[in-house]
Design a protein around this motif. Structure first.
Motif, PDB file in Angstrom:
ATOM      1  N   ALA A  77      21.057 -19.066  17.010  1.00 35.10           N
ATOM      2  CA  ALA A  77      21.867 -19.187  15.640  1.00 35.10           C
ATOM      3  C   ALA A  77      22.533 -18.247  14.418  1.00 35.10           C
ATOM      4  O   ALA A  77      22.970 -17.419  14.482  1.00 35.10           O
ATOM      5  N   THR A  78      21.649 -18.503  13.620  1.00 31.81           N
ATOM      6  CA  THR A  78      21.386 -17.640  11.711  1.00 31.81           C
ATOM      7  C   THR A  78      21.273 -16.184  12.249  1.00 31.81           C
ATOM      8  O   THR A  78      22.504 -15.297  11.547  1.00 31.81           O
ATOM      9  N   ALA A  79      20.875 -15.520  13.036  1.00 34.32           N
ATOM     10  CA  ALA A  79      20.373 -14.533  12.961  1.00 34.32           C
ATOM     11  C   ALA A  79      21.745 -13.546  14.461  1.00 34.32           C
ATOM     12  O   ALA A  79      22.260 -12.786  13.675  1.00 34.32           O
ATOM     13  N   ALA A  80      22.433 -14.765  15.102  1.00 32.23           N
ATOM     14  CA  ALA A  80      23.361 -14.127  16.008  1.00 32.23           C
ATOM     15  C   ALA A  80      24.558 -14.090  14.953  1.00 32.23           C
ATOM     16  O   ALA A  80      25.922 -13.425  15.223  1.00 32.23           O
ATOM     17  N   THR A  81      25.269 -15.110  13.820  1.00 32.72           N
ATOM     18  CA  THR A  81      25.619 -15.486  13.348  1.00 32.72           C
ATOM     19  C   THR A  81      25.593 -14.240  12.002  1.00 32.72           C
ATOM     20  O   THR A  81      27.070 -13.461  12.132  1.00 32.72           O
ATOM     21  N   ALA A  82      24.634 -13.918  12.005  1.00 30.28           N
ATOM     22  CA  ALA A  82      24.757 -12.675  10.821  1.00 30.28           C
ATOM     23  C   ALA A  82      25.267 -10.861  11.210  1.00 30.28           C
ATOM     24  O   ALA A  82      25.762 -10.581  10.717  1.00 30.28           O
ATOM     25  N   VAL A  83      24.377 -11.290  13.075  1.00 34.52           N
ATOM     26  CA  VAL A  83      25.124 -10.082  13.285  1.00 34.52           C
ATOM     27  C   VAL A  83      26.033  -9.900  13.996  1.00 34.52           C
ATOM     28  O   VAL A  83      26.704  -8.960  13.807  1.00 34.52           O
ATOM     29  N   ALA A  84      26.957 -10.484  14.531  1.00 31.69           N
ATOM     30  CA  ALA A  84      28.110 -11.023  15.112  1.00 31.69           C
ATOM     31  C   ALA A  84      29.377 -10.332  13.489  1.00 31.69           C
ATOM     32  O   ALA A  84      30.230  -9.603  13.478  1.00 31.69           O
ATOM     33  N   THR A  86      28.968  -9.552  10.684  1.00 29.45           N
ATOM     34  CA  THR A  86      29.200  -8.078  10.082  1.00 29.45           C
ATOM     35  C   THR A  86      29.518  -7.042  11.111  1.00 29.45           C
ATOM     36  O   THR A  86      30.654  -6.271  10.906  1.00 29.45           O
ATOM     37  N   ILE A  87      29.521  -7.046  12.485  1.00 34.82           N
ATOM     38  CA  ILE A  87      29.666  -6.280  13.466  1.00 34.82           C
ATOM     39  C   ILE A  87      31.113  -6.514  13.573  1.00 34.82           C
ATOM     40  O   ILE A  87      31.866  -5.519  13.391  1.00 34.82           O
ATOM     41  N   GLY A  88      30.940  -8.189  14.168  1.00 35.37           N
ATOM     42  CA  GLY A  88      32.962  -8.021  13.887  1.00 35.37           C
ATOM     43  C   GLY A  88      33.633  -7.942  12.948  1.00 35.37           C
ATOM     44  O   GLY A  88      34.993  -7.534  12.652  1.00 35.37           O
ATOM     45  N   ILE A 148      29.113 -13.397  23.377  1.00 37.48           N
ATOM     46  CA  ILE A 148      29.539 -14.381  22.947  1.00 37.48           C
ATOM     47  C   ILE A 148      30.764 -14.486  22.181  1.00 37.48           C
ATOM     48  O   ILE A 148      31.497 -15.412  21.452  1.00 37.48           O
ATOM     49  N   THR A 149      29.429 -14.500  20.568  1.00 41.81           N
ATOM     50  CA  THR A 149      29.863 -14.424  19.284  1.00 41.81           C
ATOM     51  C   THR A 149      31.213 -13.470  18.302  1.00 41.81           C
ATOM     52  O   THR A 149      31.759 -13.948  17.629  1.00 41.81           O
ATOM     53  N   ILE A 150      30.469 -12.642  18.508  1.00 37.87           N
ATOM     54  CA  ILE A 150      31.281 -11.039  18.291  1.00 37.87           C
ATOM     55  C   ILE A 150      33.368 -11.299  18.364  1.00 37.87           C
ATOM     56  O   ILE A 150      33.847 -10.993  17.432  1.00 37.87           O
ATOM     57  N   PRO A 151      33.436 -11.616  19.799  1.00 39.71           N
ATOM     58  CA  PRO A 151      34.875 -11.251  19.789  1.00 39.71           C
ATOM     59  C   PRO A 151      35.193 -12.577  18.653  1.00 39.71           C
ATOM     60  O   PRO A 151      36.478 -12.681  18.442  1.00 39.71           O
ATOM     61  N   PHE A 152      34.578 -13.297  18.309  1.00 36.00           N
ATOM     62  CA  PHE A 152      35.410 -14.812  17.364  1.00 36.00           C
ATOM     63  C   PHE A 152      35.267 -14.310  16.536  1.00 36.00           C
ATOM     64  O   PHE A 152      35.940 -14.671  15.585  1.00 36.00           O
ATOM     65  N   THR A 153      34.111 -13.249  16.058  1.00 29.07           N
ATOM     66  CA  THR A 153      34.535 -12.720  14.695  1.00 29.07           C
ATOM     67  C   THR A 153      35.534 -11.769  14.252  1.00 29.07           C
ATOM     68  O   THR A 153      35.802 -11.585  12.995  1.00 29.07           O
ATOM     69  N   ILE A 154      35.529 -10.912  15.706  1.00 31.87           N
ATOM     70  CA  ILE A 154      36.276  -9.750  14.910  1.00 31.87           C
ATOM     71  C   ILE A 154      37.808 -10.718  14.974  1.00 31.87           C
ATOM     72  O   ILE A 154      38.785 -10.102  14.081  1.00 31.87           O
ATOM     73  N   GLY A 198      35.018 -17.024  11.162  1.00 27.23           N
ATOM     74  CA  GLY A 198      34.681 -16.133  12.419  1.00 27.23           C
ATOM     75  C   GLY A 198      32.960 -16.798  12.503  1.00 27.23           C
ATOM     76  O   GLY A 198      32.664 -17.400  13.526  1.00 27.23           O
ATOM     77  N   ALA A 199      32.574 -16.612  11.195  1.00 30.03           N
ATOM     78  CA  ALA A 199      30.899 -17.288  11.338  1.00 30.03           C
ATOM     79  C   ALA A 199      30.847 -18.152  11.255  1.00 30.03           C
ATOM     80  O   ALA A 199      29.568 -18.618  12.474  1.00 30.03           O
TER      81      ALA A 199
END
Length: 275
Positions: A77-84, A86-88, A148-154, A198-199
């Motif tokens: 979850a930590t890695a996905a949140t950090a990457v998502a 940033t990308i988002g 599934i997480t990048i759409p939320f951050t975007i 988003g994070a």
């Protein structure tokens, strides 16, 4: 006039009743889970329990299988949140500066994973990674969680960027700032609450994901939801309730920390900056 007032009062009472029933419907399972996690019986019996004990929490603490899953979930979850995040944030910034002709279809493309069932995404990734089996299991699950997480951050970042007046950036540029300075001094500070929101969503959905992780995990690397399902199938006891209460407590702690650091109302409730 009197009948109209009576009708309004009746609607008010009805609204309060609906709110109360909804609150009970949402909170009752949680309260029952918390109480049953202290059940002293060795089996799952009727509610309420005749006596209380912390033995299920002791078993949860001593269960290496569940703790290994929790460790993987937190790392994932930590890695996905950090990457998502940033990308988002970068993708949302690029989308916000596109023309209307391209903005809507590209936004729809980025948000399309939200309408796809997790089973379809998980199975598709399983087939793809089986054909090219070069990534470790953790990175496979990370790729699935990013989908599934990048759409939320975007989406959350776009909400914040939409409320930022373009004249602020143009004023900074006209006063001699270049694009990078305008971004870090104007855009980023005003959009930080939406990025943080988003994070939060990305972390929550990554921690809670089961369907995609179920397809991509193995017997050595697995998140906590997969571990709970495996334990439920092999040995269904109230250790599951203790694990669920632990996760709820962890969520409350995270929310308290976020409230102290950012102000939860500002992060989630006021993500749009109005010039």
């Amino acid at each position: 006039m009197l009948s109209k007032r009576n009708a309004d009062a009746g609607l008010g009472v009805l609204l309060k009743a609906v709110i109360a029933v909804t609150a009970v419907f949402l909170l009752l399972p949680v309260m029952m889970t918390v109480i049953m996690s202290f059940d002293s019986r060795d089996y799952l019996g009727q509610f309420p329990p005749p006596s209380l004990s912390i033995k299920w929490y002791t078993k949860f603490v001593q269960n290496g299988y569940l703790w290994s899953g929790l460790h993987t979930s937190l790392l994932l979850a930590t890695a996905a949140t950090a990457v998502a995040t940033t990308i988002g944030a970068l993708a949302a910034l690029a989308i916000s500066r596109m023309s209307a002709q391209w903005r809507d279809p590209i936004t729809t493309a980025f948000l399309s994973p939200l309408v796809l069932p997790g089973v379809i995404i998980g199975f598709a990734l399983l087939v793809a990674f089986s054909a090219v089996n070069v990534l470790p299991t953790f990175l496979k699950m990370l790729a699935g969680h990013l989908i599934i997480t990048i759409p939320f951050t975007i989406r959350m970042t776009l909400i914040g960027l939409t409320g930022i007046s373009a004249t602020l950036r143009e004023a900074a540029l006209s006063l001699g700032a270049h694009e990078r300075q305008a971004f870090f001094t104007i855009t980023l500070p005003l959009a930080k609450n939406s990025i943080a929101a988003g994070a939060i969503f990305a972390f929550a959905f990554s921690m809670d994901d089961l369907t995609i992780s179920l397809f991509l995990s193995d017997f050595n690397t697995y998140p906590l939801p997969v571990a709970l399902v495996g334990l439920m199938r092999s040995n269904f006891d109230l250790t599951l309730a203790a694990a669920a209460v632990f996760l709820m407590g962890l969520t409350v702690v995270i929310l308290i920390v976020l409230d102290r650091l950012f102000g939860l109302e500002r992060v989630i409730g006021h993500g749009i900056y109005r010039a």
